[in-house]
Design a protein around this motif. Structure first.
Motif, PDB file in Angstrom:
ATOM      1  N   LYS A   1       0.841  -1.192   0.000  1.00 26.32           N
ATOM      2  CA  LYS A   1       0.000   0.000   0.000  1.00 26.32           C
ATOM      3  C   LYS A   1       0.876   1.242   0.000  1.00 26.32           C
ATOM      4  N   ASN A   2       0.482   2.240  -0.790  1.00 23.64           N
ATOM      5  CA  ASN A   2       1.186   3.517  -0.841  1.00 23.64           C
ATOM      6  C   ASN A   2       0.187   4.581  -1.279  1.00 23.64           C
ATOM      7  N   VAL A   3      -0.232   5.424  -0.334  1.00 24.25           N
ATOM      8  CA  VAL A   3      -1.286   6.405  -0.595  1.00 24.25           C
ATOM      9  C   VAL A   3      -0.845   7.780  -0.112  1.00 24.25           C
TER      10      VAL A   3
ATOM     11  N   GLU B   1     -10.013  17.975  -2.600  1.00 26.36           N
ATOM     12  CA  GLU B   1      -9.170  16.875  -2.143  1.00 26.36           C
ATOM     13  C   GLU B   1      -8.562  16.160  -3.340  1.00 26.36           C
ATOM     14  N   TYR B   2      -7.295  15.758  -3.161  1.00 26.06           N
ATOM     15  CA  TYR B   2      -6.594  14.977  -4.180  1.00 26.06           C
ATOM     16  C   TYR B   2      -6.006  13.744  -3.511  1.00 26.06           C
ATOM     17  N   VAL B   3      -6.301  12.572  -4.070  1.00 26.16           N
ATOM     18  CA  VAL B   3      -5.806  11.311  -3.517  1.00 26.16           C
ATOM     19  C   VAL B   3      -5.110  10.528  -4.620  1.00 26.16           C
ATOM     20  N   ALA B   4      -3.883  10.101  -4.338  1.00 26.40           N
ATOM     21  CA  ALA B   4      -3.123   9.273  -5.281  1.00 26.40           C
ATOM     22  C   ALA B   4      -2.749   7.974  -4.579  1.00 26.40           C
ATOM     23  N   ALA B   5      -3.374   6.888  -4.979  1.00 29.27           N
ATOM     24  CA  ALA B   5      -3.069   5.564  -4.435  1.00 29.27           C
ATOM     25  C   ALA B   5      -2.255   4.798  -5.468  1.00 29.27           C
ATOM     26  N   ARG B   6      -1.070   4.360  -5.074  1.00 29.71           N
ATOM     27  CA  ARG B   6      -0.188   3.605  -5.963  1.00 29.71           C
ATOM     28  C   ARG B   6       0.150   2.292  -5.260  1.00 29.71           C
ATOM     29  N   ASN B   7      -0.825   1.403  -5.296  1.00 28.00           N
ATOM     30  CA  ASN B   7      -0.754   0.174  -4.518  1.00 28.00           C
ATOM     31  C   ASN B   7      -0.324  -1.013  -5.370  1.00 28.00           C
TER      32      ASN B   7
ATOM     33  N   ASP C   1      -3.391   1.536  -9.532  1.00 33.00           N
ATOM     34  CA  ASP C   1      -3.295   2.990  -9.379  1.00 33.00           C
ATOM     35  C   ASP C   1      -4.683   3.605  -9.404  1.00 33.00           C
ATOM     36  N   MET C   2      -4.967   4.443  -8.401  1.00 32.39           N
ATOM     37  CA  MET C   2      -6.232   5.161  -8.381  1.00 32.39           C
ATOM     38  C   MET C   2      -5.973   6.617  -8.036  1.00 32.39           C
ATOM     39  N   THR C   3      -6.500   7.502  -8.860  1.00 30.67           N
ATOM     40  CA  THR C   3      -6.362   8.937  -8.657  1.00 30.67           C
ATOM     41  C   THR C   3      -7.754   9.541  -8.534  1.00 30.67           C
ATOM     42  N   THR C   4      -7.970  10.325  -7.484  1.00 25.58           N
ATOM     43  CA  THR C   4      -9.281  10.899  -7.206  1.00 25.58           C
ATOM     44  C   THR C   4      -9.159  12.392  -6.975  1.00 25.58           C
ATOM     45  N   LYS C   5     -10.072  13.134  -7.582  1.00 28.04           N
ATOM     46  CA  LYS C   5     -10.187  14.570  -7.346  1.00 28.04           C
ATOM     47  C   LYS C   5     -11.622  14.849  -6.898  1.00 28.04           C
ATOM     48  N   PHE C   6     -11.752  15.547  -5.788  1.00 29.58           N
ATOM     49  CA  PHE C   6     -13.047  15.687  -5.134  1.00 29.58           C
ATOM     50  C   PHE C   6     -13.217  17.130  -4.669  1.00 29.58           C
ATOM     51  N   PHE C   7     -14.318  17.760  -5.099  1.00 23.21           N
ATOM     52  CA  PHE C   7     -14.589  19.150  -4.729  1.00 23.21           C
ATOM     53  C   PHE C   7     -15.960  19.250  -4.071  1.00 23.21           C
ATOM     54  N   ILE C   8     -16.036  20.031  -3.003  1.00 18.69           N
ATOM     55  CA  ILE C   8     -17.303  20.304  -2.321  1.00 18.69           C
ATOM     56  C   ILE C   8     -17.397  21.803  -2.045  1.00 18.69           C
TER      57      ILE C   8
END
Length: 766
Positions: free
Chosen positions: A231-233, A255-261, A321-328
């Protein structure tokens, strides 16, 4: 201001919160007793979209504080598995990025997005449509509220099972921050922190929070001897808090999330004679280690986890690999002529790309290359108003639009060398709803709650499937090209819409001070759709139907002995109609894997949740819970494609619904000179056996009972400015199966639960 103070401390010491928490946390050290009575502290939640004491909410709800999550070094929601009564938090073995929430036997049935959700995960007021990435990273979290049962009037039509309401720590307008580092076994290293700084005093404030977490995997690859499941997030969240005046509050959050698992880990639970069975002790493709023993080797019995975890990957890169961009964007405007207005705009965009060795061995049997790109846009506009002291209401409109594109290239060498299938899914959905929830004080002690929601949902779906022969590796530039394309490619889907009216009506009565009894009837609804991951034309040509849930619930929330004893009890009965059930099957005659969503005509669910907490003496808190769940199909004629016959499943239990679950725990806080303290906490969690992802409850689909012991020991310096803690999860190092999909003729797809984890954490607040 004691109630507001409890919002930030979130002691987790209510009967519900403590039953839900795997161990008490910094907050338990901070406020184990109510300042006025020496008893149990008050906890504030927003389960009904307004701030109120958890004990005055006529809903079966668990609340876990952010401090609890932090103290036990929980970095995702999945770590709460087993700690919340009648709530299962899992993932599928070959899709670990997908959240599988099941509340009271109602939950996620399929990893791909076309199946939707029955449990809604809501983050700061924005519902998450996609289960991909919904096992959220829990950094700088204020609390997690878990509402059991349909909550459609306030949270949407698809909440037939319940709601997981995640509230992050919001800016306060004051300077401050924190930083924390953790090191543990499996080379785990985390660092997290947050800082807030006013830009314009009392008008504009900026807050930034983030986390980095990494660890090695605890499964060994028999092909090369390396670890699997690493796991590497990295995640960062920025919040801009604007308060032009006392009535207007604006929060802009990104929010920005980069998971490189590492790639998903599939353990081969095959039996002799099945398509993916690989004999124990054999070597393939130059493997360093021999093939491991199948955890499901004993035919006709449940799978058993070994002392050491093995899997295999010789075909694809170790990549997920999962990349997420989230705005509220949230606007709160109080004291307007039409009430207190709230507008919440949400936008989320994600891309998941991963490879999977689907046979879990060093043999070249089957593998996948998958990519999903999706986005969602939502807008909620609501107002809360009152008419005198006896009546209040919340009314509003909600709109949601989603879109995803997904492909899967599937190599099936076990069926025929070079055989490949290429599946593409495109789907757009729209949902519009209007809702109102009212509260009428009939007498000083008796209150009527009534809510209604009209929903219009529409789906536009298309799926294609091409089958043929290919010699290209999944990593090559022309990975999507066929050497030979078979005739009969599929192109299915369609457009469909549904209308529904859901409701909730209830009464609650104050028997005495801090003692409430309540009863309610709620109807939930989940739309139908089209199967996306198709194998044969019939799987995706016709839509599956909506499902409906009616839940009748009664409960007691009561404090005794001057708030030194708390007892909460809820009992419920659910009538479940046209229940959506996922079926995955392998057709040996055509060498294809089929997928479809079925509708079980009728099922029923009944049970209870009992949660108790006591503060017998200063500094000591005891807690416990007991949950019971009885689930069964009442009417379900199921055609088994493997046995080629129709089975009557009346009386069969539902999936992922253990009959019993229980927790016990104790927390002791010792005060030291100079305003320092030491907190010791231990918890025990039990979950009975359950069936998992198999329509027919076979022995191989059985998950064994689980017993976990967690503990922590933390020293807090003066004013809790700094802390040093030791923590451990699964201290007895029990080895368990966590997930298995029984696919007769193919194999069992197995996943293992985490082994013992322990470490040390250091934190500093400023």
């Amino acid at each position: 201001m004691k109630a507001l103070h409890a919002i930030h401390l979130m002691t987790g010491l209510s009967a519900i919160a403590l039953a839900a928490a795997p161990a008490a946390a910094q907050a338990q050290a901070a406020q184990a007793e109510d300042a006025a009575t020496g008893g149990i502290s008050e906890i504030i939640v927003t389960a009904q979209k307004k701030s109120e004491s958890i004990q005055s909410v006529p809903i079966s709800i668990a609340a876990v504080s952010g401090e609890t999550l932090s103290a036990m070094n929980v970095t995702t929601l999945q770590a709460l598995q087993g700690s919340v009564p009648n709530v299962q938090i899992d993932n599928f073995a070959n899709t670990p990025n997908n959240a599988v929430f099941t509340i009271r036997g109602i939950g996620v049935i399929e990893p791909d997005p076309y199946a939707g959700n029955t449990v809604s995960i809501v983050v700061d007021g924005v519902p998450q449509f996609f289960s991909m990435g919904a096992l959220l990273d829990t950094y700088d979290t204020g609390r997690v509220e878990i509402l059991r049962g349909p909550q459609g009037t306030l949270f949407g039509a698809n909440t037939t099972g319940g709601v997981v309401n995640v509230v992050t720590n919001q800016p306060t307008g004051e300077f401050g921050g924190n930083i924390k580092a953790t090191y543990g076994n499996w080379n785990r290293f985390d660092v997290s922190g947050a800082i807030e700084a006013p830009l314009v005093k009392d008008v504009v404030s900026l807050k930034v929070a983030g986390i980095h977490t990494q660890r090695d995997g605890w499964v060994t690859n028999v092909w090369n001897g390396e670890d699997m499941g690493r796991k590497n997030v990295d995640a960062v969240r920025g919040q801009l808090y604007i308060t032009p005046n006392s009535d207007l509050k604006i929060t802009l959050q990104g929010e920005y999330v980069a998971a490189r698992n590492g790639a998903p880990v599939v353990v081969n639970g095959g039996l002799p004679g099945e398509a993916n069975y690989v004999p124990e002790g054999t070597f393939w493709n130059g493997a360093k280690l021999p093939m491991y023993r199948s955890p499901c080797a004993a035919a006709g019995k449940p799978c058993v986890a070994p002392d050491k975890y093995f899997s295999g990957n010789n075909e694809v890169p170790d990549q997920s690999d999962m990349t997420t961009k989230f705005f509220i964007g949230t606007i709160q405007y109080d004291n307007t002529p039409i009430g207190d207005i709230t507008a919440i705009t949400g936008y989320k965009n994600f891309t998941l790309f991963e490879y999977t060795d689907q046979d879990g061995t060093a043999k070249t049997n089957n593998s996948t290359r998958r990519r999903t790109h999706g986005y969602q846009f939502s807008q909620e506009l609501r107002t809360s108003f009152s008419a005198g002291d006896a009546f209040s209401a919340t009314a509003g409109l909600f709109y949601l639009k989603t879109d995803y594109h997904h492909y899967q290239m599937y190599h099936l060498d076990f069926a025929l060398p070079g055989l490949i299938q290429f599946n593409v899914q495109d789907q757009q959905t729209e949902s519009f709803s209007a809702f109102m929830q009212t509260y009428t004080q009939l007498t000083d002690a008796l209150k009527l709650s009534a809510g209604i929601r009209y929903t219009h949902d529409s789906v536009n779906a298309r799926s294609t499937l091409a089958t043929g022969l290919g010699s290209k590796a999944l990593t090559s530039a022309d990975w999507a090209k066929f050497d030979v394309l078979f005739p009969g490619s599929l192109d299915v889907g369609g457009t469909k819409s549904w209308n529904n009216v859901g409701w909730k009506v209830g009464l609650d009565y104050e028997v005495g001070q801090n003692q409430l009894v309540y009863a309610s009837w709620a109807r939930g609804f989940k739309s139908g759709g089209f199967t996306g991951r198709i194998g044969v034309a019939a799987d995706g040509n016709a839509p599956y139907n909506p499902e409906k849930v009616d839940t009748f619930e009664a409960g007691l929330k009561a404090d005794f002995l001057d708030r030194h004893l708390r007892t909460n009890l809820s009992v419920f009965y659910t009538n479940y109609r046209d229940m959506q059930v996922a079926q995955i099957y392998f057709d040996a005659a055509t060498n294809v894997q089929g997928n479809r969503i079925l509708n079980a005509a009728k099922s029923e669910i009944k049970g209870f949740e009992l949660e108790v907490q006591a503060v017998p003496t200063e500094g000591l808190t005891l807690r416990g819970s007991l949950a019971f769940l009885d689930t069964k199909y009442k009417n379900f004629l199921y055609f088994d494609p493997v046995a080629a016959k129709t089975l009557d499943l009346q009386g069969f239990a539902l999936q992922n619904a253990p009959r019993w679950a229980s927790t016990l725990g104790a927390n002791f806080t010792t005060k030291l000179p100079g305003d320092a303290s030491i907190v010791a906490d231990v918890s025990w969690m039990y979950t009975a056996s359950k069936f998992y992802t198999a329509v027919v409850n076979t022995p191989r689909s059985t998950i064994q009972p689980t017993y976990y012991v967690d503990a922590l020991l933390t020293y807090y310096g003066p004013d809790k400015r700094y802390s040093v803690g030791l923590w451990g999860k699964n201290l007895l190092d029990n080895r368990y199966i966590s997930t298995v999909y029984d696919s007769p003729g193919y194999m069992g797809l197995v996943g293992y639960a985490p082994p013992r984890q322990f470490g040390v954490s250091v934190g500093y607040n400023f």
